[in-house]
Design a protein around this motif. Structure first.
Motif, PDB file in Angstrom:
ATOM      1  N   ALA A  67       0.847  -1.204   0.000  1.00 35.18           N
ATOM      2  CA  ALA A  67       0.000   0.000   0.000  1.00 35.18           C
ATOM      3  C   ALA A  67       0.876   1.244   0.000  1.00 35.18           C
ATOM      4  N   GLU A  68       0.259   2.398  -0.291  1.00 33.73           N
ATOM      5  CA  GLU A  68       0.952   3.681  -0.295  1.00 33.73           C
ATOM      6  C   GLU A  68       0.099   4.723   0.402  1.00 33.73           C
ATOM      7  N   LYS A  69       0.768   5.753   0.907  1.00 31.17           N
ATOM      8  CA  LYS A  69       0.057   6.921   1.421  1.00 31.17           C
ATOM      9  C   LYS A  69       1.011   8.110   1.369  1.00 31.17           C
ATOM     10  N   ASP A  70       0.455   9.316   1.459  1.00 34.35           N
ATOM     11  CA  ASP A  70       1.269  10.520   1.523  1.00 34.35           C
ATOM     12  C   ASP A  70       1.655  10.810   2.964  1.00 34.35           C
ATOM     13  N   GLN A  71       2.817  11.372   3.135  1.00 35.21           N
ATOM     14  CA  GLN A  71       3.286  11.759   4.458  1.00 35.21           C
ATOM     15  C   GLN A  71       2.289  12.709   5.106  1.00 35.21           C
ATOM     16  N   GLY A  72       2.010  12.468   6.393  1.00 33.19           N
ATOM     17  CA  GLY A  72       1.080  13.312   7.118  1.00 33.19           C
ATOM     18  C   GLY A  72      -0.357  12.829   7.086  1.00 33.19           C
ATOM     19  N   ARG A  73      -0.638  11.800   6.313  1.00 38.14           N
ATOM     20  CA  ARG A  73      -1.994  11.268   6.232  1.00 38.14           C
ATOM     21  C   ARG A  73      -2.116  10.000   7.086  1.00 38.14           C
ATOM     22  N   ALA A  74      -3.357   9.662   7.447  1.00 39.42           N
ATOM     23  CA  ALA A  74      -3.604   8.438   8.210  1.00 39.42           C
ATOM     24  C   ALA A  74      -3.307   7.213   7.343  1.00 39.42           C
ATOM     25  N   ASN A  75      -2.996   6.112   7.995  1.00 37.38           N
ATOM     26  CA  ASN A  75      -2.728   4.877   7.263  1.00 37.38           C
ATOM     27  C   ASN A  75      -3.963   4.449   6.477  1.00 37.38           C
ATOM     28  N   PRO A  76      -3.782   3.878   5.292  1.00 37.99           N
ATOM     29  CA  PRO A  76      -4.928   3.408   4.506  1.00 37.99           C
ATOM     30  C   PRO A  76      -5.516   2.141   5.114  1.00 37.99           C
ATOM     31  N   ALA A  77      -6.656   1.722   4.595  1.00 34.32           N
ATOM     32  CA  ALA A  77      -7.255   0.443   5.001  1.00 34.32           C
ATOM     33  C   ALA A  77      -6.488  -0.678   4.311  1.00 34.32           C
ATOM     34  N   PHE A  78      -5.804  -1.491   5.087  1.00 34.81           N
ATOM     35  CA  PHE A  78      -4.975  -2.546   4.521  1.00 34.81           C
ATOM     36  C   PHE A  78      -5.836  -3.735   4.084  1.00 34.81           C
ATOM     37  N   SER A 117       4.753   9.682  10.597  1.00 35.44           N
ATOM     38  CA  SER A 117       5.979   9.010  10.153  1.00 35.44           C
ATOM     39  C   SER A 117       6.552   9.686   8.923  1.00 35.44           C
ATOM     40  N   PRO A 118       7.876   9.805   8.853  1.00 35.12           N
ATOM     41  CA  PRO A 118       8.505  10.387   7.663  1.00 35.12           C
ATOM     42  C   PRO A 118       8.400   9.460   6.472  1.00 35.12           C
ATOM     43  N   ALA A 119       8.716  10.008   5.306  1.00 36.97           N
ATOM     44  CA  ALA A 119       8.668   9.213   4.083  1.00 36.97           C
ATOM     45  C   ALA A 119       9.608   8.021   4.205  1.00 36.97           C
ATOM     46  N   GLY A 120       9.184   6.888   3.634  1.00 34.50           N
ATOM     47  CA  GLY A 120       9.996   5.677   3.688  1.00 34.50           C
ATOM     48  C   GLY A 120       9.125   4.447   3.520  1.00 34.50           C
ATOM     49  N   SER A 121       9.701   3.281   3.770  1.00 32.32           N
ATOM     50  CA  SER A 121       8.999   2.008   3.635  1.00 32.32           C
ATOM     51  C   SER A 121       8.832   1.363   5.003  1.00 32.32           C
ATOM     52  N   TYR A 122       7.636   0.829   5.268  1.00 34.16           N
ATOM     53  CA  TYR A 122       7.313   0.248   6.566  1.00 34.16           C
ATOM     54  C   TYR A 122       6.651  -1.116   6.382  1.00 34.16           C
ATOM     55  N   VAL A 123       7.028  -2.054   7.239  1.00 38.94           N
ATOM     56  CA  VAL A 123       6.453  -3.396   7.189  1.00 38.94           C
ATOM     57  C   VAL A 123       5.027  -3.359   7.722  1.00 38.94           C
ATOM     58  N   VAL A 124       4.132  -4.091   7.048  1.00 37.60           N
ATOM     59  CA  VAL A 124       2.754  -4.252   7.505  1.00 37.60           C
ATOM     60  C   VAL A 124       2.522  -5.744   7.730  1.00 37.60           C
ATOM     61  N   SER A 125       2.257  -6.131   8.978  1.00 39.34           N
ATOM     62  CA  SER A 125       2.063  -7.532   9.332  1.00 39.34           C
ATOM     63  C   SER A 125       0.587  -7.814   9.564  1.00 39.34           C
ATOM     64  N   ALA A 126       0.236  -9.115   9.548  1.00 41.24           N
ATOM     65  CA  ALA A 126      -1.154  -9.514   9.779  1.00 41.24           C
ATOM     66  C   ALA A 126      -1.187 -10.737  10.692  1.00 41.24           C
ATOM     67  N   ALA A 127      -2.296 -10.900  11.392  1.00 42.37           N
ATOM     68  CA  ALA A 127      -2.487 -12.039  12.293  1.00 42.37           C
ATOM     69  C   ALA A 127      -3.950 -12.058  12.708  1.00 42.37           C
ATOM     70  N   GLY A 128      -4.314 -13.084  13.501  1.00 43.89           N
ATOM     71  CA  GLY A 128      -5.622 -13.059  14.141  1.00 43.89           C
ATOM     72  C   GLY A 128      -6.647 -14.033  13.614  1.00 43.89           C
TER      73      GLY A 128
END
Length: 290
Positions: A125-136, A167-178
């Motif tokens: 997924a992608e988003k702009d800096q300063g915005r809330a995380n998208p729906a994964f 968070s500043p611009a960059g790449s972040y891991v998104v994990s899932a579970a449950g």
């Protein structure tokens, strides 16, 4: 029946009798009971069916010629589990000595069905800096036959990432579970959230590049202290006067008109229309370090 004779005992009276062989006697030989046993059932991975593979054994008399057939072996139900009952149905005999036996028509044993693999891949997924995380979201691979997520997977898929609104611009891991399943072993693969610079930041960076590339050649520069005083600059002549920048004076920047100061995250500058204002420093601090 032949060869029947009388045997004299101590009485000595056998000679008083004659004997004849009996005729017309009949008797029956009843079939033996043959017990067919399900000696072993193979455990297997879940495949949406109840099919089972079984090895059979029996207690036939040595040397007798028999063949054993059946209509199939099956688990009680398709779901994965340990030590599940397996039933062999329709057992029947063939071969030269089949008529000498009666046989059980069913046999049981136990075996296990282990879970199949189900992959859960978090979508990038992608988003702009300063915005809330998208729906994964996530993609599933490995469902068999007519199985559906609604019928086979329970629980809520929960996503987690260290990325936040700030968070500043960059790449972040998104994990899932449950989530869990009776018939599937879930394996989770993380995705990547790319945080892009905001539009304002991108525009400011583009302005910086433009100022660095164009201002020196065109000479359209003003002292930062002019901007700091809030003066309006309408032309090059308003600025280029008899006094020139002195030793230790503020850096100069390109500008075309009035100042419009903005504070941008992560950058120590202010936008001046299409230019920028660099902070005043003493010493030999380079523009790159600002």
């Amino acid at each position: 029946m032949t060869g029947t004779t009388l045997v004299d005992t101590s009485t000595g009276l056998a000679s008083n009798y004659t004997v004849s062989n009996p005729t017309g006697l009949t008797a029956s030989i009843t079939p033996a009971s043959l017990l067919v046993r399900a000696t072993n059932a193979a455990s297997r991975v879940y495949d949406t069916t109840t099919n089972a593979s079984v090895t059979l054994g029996d207690n036939r008399i040595a040397g007798d010629v028999l063949t054993i057939s059946n209509s199939g072996a099956s688990f009680a139900h398709k779901n994965a589990g340990a030590n599940k009952t397996v039933t062999v149905n329709g057992i029947a005999l063939g071969g030269a000595d089949a008529d000498n036996y009666i046989v059980n028509t069913t046999a049981t044993t136990t075996a296990s069905i282990t879970q199949a693999a189900l992959g859960v891949k978090v979508d990038n997924a992608e988003k702009d800096q300063g915005r809330a995380n998208p729906a994964f979201t996530a993609s599933y691979t490995g469902l068999l036959g007519g199985d559906t997520l609604a019928n086979e997977v329970s629980g809520n898929l929960a996503f987690s990432t260290p990325a936040t609104t700030g968070s500043p611009a960059g790449s972040y891991v998104v994990s899932a579970a449950g989530q869990a399943s009776t018939n599937y072993a879930l394996t989770y693969t993380p995705g990547v959230l790319t945080v892009n610079p905001t539009e304002a930041l991108q525009s400011a960076v583009a302005s910086v590049i433009s100022a660095v590339n164009l201002a020196p050649s065109q000479g359209n520069m003003v002292q930062a202290e002019v901007v700091a005083k809030g003066e309006t600059v309408t032309s090059k002549e308003d600025v280029v006067q008899s006094n020139q920048p002195q030793q230790g004076s503020a850096p100069v920047v390109q500008t075309t008109a009035s100042v419009n100061s903005n504070v941008l995250p992560g950058l120590r500058l202010s936008v001046v229309d299409t230019g920028l204002r660099l902070p005043m420093e003493t010493g030999n601090t380079s523009i790159e370090s600002q």
